[in-house]
Design an enzyme around this catalytic site. Structure first.
Site, PDB file in Angstrom:
ATOM      1  N   CYS A   3     -16.927  44.789   6.030  1.00 22.07           N
ATOM      2  CA  CYS A   3     -15.943  43.890   5.440  1.00 22.07           C
ATOM      3  C   CYS A   3     -15.958  43.907   3.919  1.00 22.07           C
ATOM      4  CB  CYS A   3     -16.181  42.466   5.929  1.00 22.07           C
ATOM      5  SG  CYS A   3     -17.891  41.955   5.886  1.00 22.07           S
TER       6      CYS A   3
ATOM      7  N   GLY B   4     -11.997  46.827   5.623  1.00 17.58           N
ATOM      8  CA  GLY B   4     -11.901  46.247   6.953  1.00 17.58           C
ATOM      9  C   GLY B   4     -10.466  45.992   7.324  1.00 17.58           C
TER      10      GLY B   4
ATOM     11  N   ASN C  33     -20.326  40.020   3.750  1.00 16.51           N
ATOM     12  CA  ASN C  33     -20.191  41.469   3.860  1.00 16.51           C
ATOM     13  C   ASN C  33     -21.569  42.057   4.084  1.00 16.51           C
ATOM     14  OD1 ASN C  33     -19.737  44.234   3.514  1.00 16.51           O
ATOM     15  ND2 ASN C  33     -19.753  44.083   1.290  1.00 16.51           N
ATOM     16  N   GLY C  34     -21.765  42.737   5.201  1.00 13.38           N
ATOM     17  CA  GLY C  34     -23.053  43.359   5.467  1.00 13.38           C
ATOM     18  C   GLY C  34     -23.520  43.100   6.873  1.00 13.38           C
TER      19      GLY C  34
ATOM     20  N   TYR D 208     -18.120  57.292   0.307  1.00 15.63           N
ATOM     21  CA  TYR D 208     -16.965  57.053   1.161  1.00 15.63           C
ATOM     22  C   TYR D 208     -16.304  55.690   1.009  1.00 15.63           C
ATOM     23  CZ  TYR D 208     -14.193  56.552   5.435  1.00 15.63           C
ATOM     24  OH  TYR D 208     -13.179  56.336   6.315  1.00 15.63           O
TER      25      TYR D 208
END
Length: 495
Positions: free
Chosen positions: A23, A49, A124-125, A264
């Site tokens: 996310c 996301g 996030n994570g 990426y």
């Protein structure tokens, strides 16, 4: 039986070979029409996301939340957004599930009413001790409304007996492990936290004198905010009307940011930890040309993420760079099809060959990374069918040989192509005339980080090296490698 993080990942589209990040997060403080500004920020973070999104706001009287499956533009379009989500404080989230399934109850931000007031949280994570903590909390009688690891953090905050919410938050942070960036709002504050090693990114910006938090600088650019600085590893920032306070709730540690952000995940126009993503990826391509040259006519990127590395490769090798594959940007996630023929059609909906570039040429394809190889097989076949005389393939990252547990959805090790096969075997499987990967040393060169220090690596790079930066407690229990924790869990469950 405790499931591994890989078991908790949602089903993958079999046509989509790209790794996925869980996310992106965004937050603003004391900004007019904060929810509309947040929606714009989330648009810029949509690449982190595409499965779901949500916004929570506070207007001085109460909290307001909306959570939706799908894209930000579909969920938050329309002029009534600030009526639905009023207030000057807001946080937002874009999601691709890794912990918890793909259902609305797992979409963030998540909200809780505590005795100290309300709090909305976006994460996030991934927590590597999520299952352990969740079982402990359930054994204590806590009731969960989701299967997301983010809800664990709210329960830990609620469990603390400290009188101040910030101190409760710190108590919760000291119990969680893994890689994460958090943003939260209360009725008075915007809070941001980055994990002790800085695995997941978080930046601080300024919008006409008002603080902004975001996963990447591209979100600041989207709203016209100025980049101030990165939130440092292990740092907690408390933003209120008195200013910005920086706290250090963790023991000192050396930063190890996620190197896959540069390979990426991050947008090419972002700057992460002071480095331009675009320039780093071009350097990856340059080094790839030095390490794995070939006698070819043209360099072609696999769009879109392979473009900067292909530019660097072409420039270093003195070869023409051409868009030999065209991506259709008006196709969403490839739908899961029941037959092989239909799946091939799905791939061609996203990528089309440019025959004028490919026919009769010895083609060098550049991709950012190779995970399972399923997408690469189809791309190579497409290029050959377009008339290429030879097809060579290079990966602008080292071979991915180990799964991730910090927020990246990657297959188990037995499904990672490079973990099971040699470079020569991969070339045969993908049907290419030659195959090459960037070396780990070459990746560090592209980062301008010097040689990798095996005793104290500068980055989180376990996908290539197997060197995980933190303890993987849930994994250890699942594999029977942590008998003490297993006994503790069994006692709590039996009780």
């Amino acid at each position: 039986m405790v499931k591994t993080p890989a078991d908790r990942w949602s089903p993958r589209d079999p046509d989509d070979d790209a790794p996925r990040l869980e996310c992106g997060v965004f937050g603003v403080f004391d900004v007019e029409d904060a929810s509309a500004v947040t929606a714009l920020g989330l648009h810029a973070l949509q690449h982190r996301g595409q499965e779901a999104c949500g916004i929570a706001s506070f207007d001085g009287n109460g909290f307001h939340t909306e959570r939706h499956m799908g894209y930000v533009g579909d969920a938050f379009a329309g002029g009534d957004l600030t009526t639905r989500l009023p207030g000057a404080f807001a946080i937002g989230h874009t999601r691709y599930s890794t912990a918890g399934g793909s259902v609305i109850r797992n979409v963030q931000p998540m909200f809780a009413d505590l005795d100290t007031g309300g709090i909305a949280l976006a994460h996030n994570g991934n927590l590597t001790n999520f299952l352990t903590l969740r079982q402990q909390l359930v054994a204590e009688g806590r009731i969960f409304q989701s299967t997301s690891d983010s809800e664990v953090i709210l329960h830990l905050i609620a469990r603390s007996r400290r009188p101040r919410l910030v101190d409760r938050f710190i108590d919760a942070l000291r119990e969680i492990e893994g890689g994460y960036a958090l943003v939260a709002i209360t009725n008075k504050k915007l809070i941001g936290v980055r994990d002790p090693l800085g695995i997941r990114p978080l930046v601080l910006g300024d919008l006409d004198g008002h603080p902004v938090l975001a996963s990447e600088t591209c979100a600041l650019d989207m709203i016209g905010a100025r980049f101030v600085r990165d939130i440092e590893h292990g740092e907690m920032v408390i933003i209120d009307h008195d200013g910005i306070q920086s706290l250090r709730p963790f023991p000192a540690a050396r930063a190890r940011p996620c190197i896959f952000e540069y390979v990426y995940f991050a947008r090419p126009d972002s700057v992460v930890n002071g480095k331009s993503i675009y320039e780093v990826r071009k350097r990856m391509g340059r080094r790839l040309a030095m390490e794995t040259p070939a006698n070819v006519d043209v360099v072609v990127p696999v769009p879109d993420s392979g473009v900067p590395a292909a530019l660097g490769f072409a420039q270093e090798a003195g070869l023409p760079f051409e868009m030999g594959i065209i991506r259709n940007h008006y196709v969403g996630r490839t739908f899961i099809q029941p037959t092989q023929g239909a799946r091939e059609t799905g791939v061609r909906m996203k990528l089309s060959p440019n025959r004028a570039v490919l026919a009769g040429k010895k083609v060098m394809l550049i991709d950012d990374s190779i995970v399972r190889g399923t997408n690469s097989i189809r791309v190579v076949r497409m290029v050959r069918e377009a008339g290429a005389a030879e097809v060579h393939l290079r990966s602008a990252s080292p071979p991915i040989q180990w799964p991730d547990f910090y927020g990246i959805d990657m297959p188990d090790r037995e499904n990672l192509l490079a973990a099971q096969h040699s470079v020569e075997d991969i070339a045969r499987i993908l049907n290419v005339d030659s195959m090459g990967f960037l070396s780990v040393d070459g990746l560090y060169w592209a980062m301008e980080a010097g040689a990798r220090d095996p005793a104290n690596p500068q980055f989180t790079d376990h996908y290539f090296t197997g060197d995980y930066p933190t303890r993987l407690l849930d994994r250890e229990i699942a594999e029977g490698r942590n008998a003490v924790a297993e006994r503790q869990l069994s006692f709590l469950v039996d009780a």
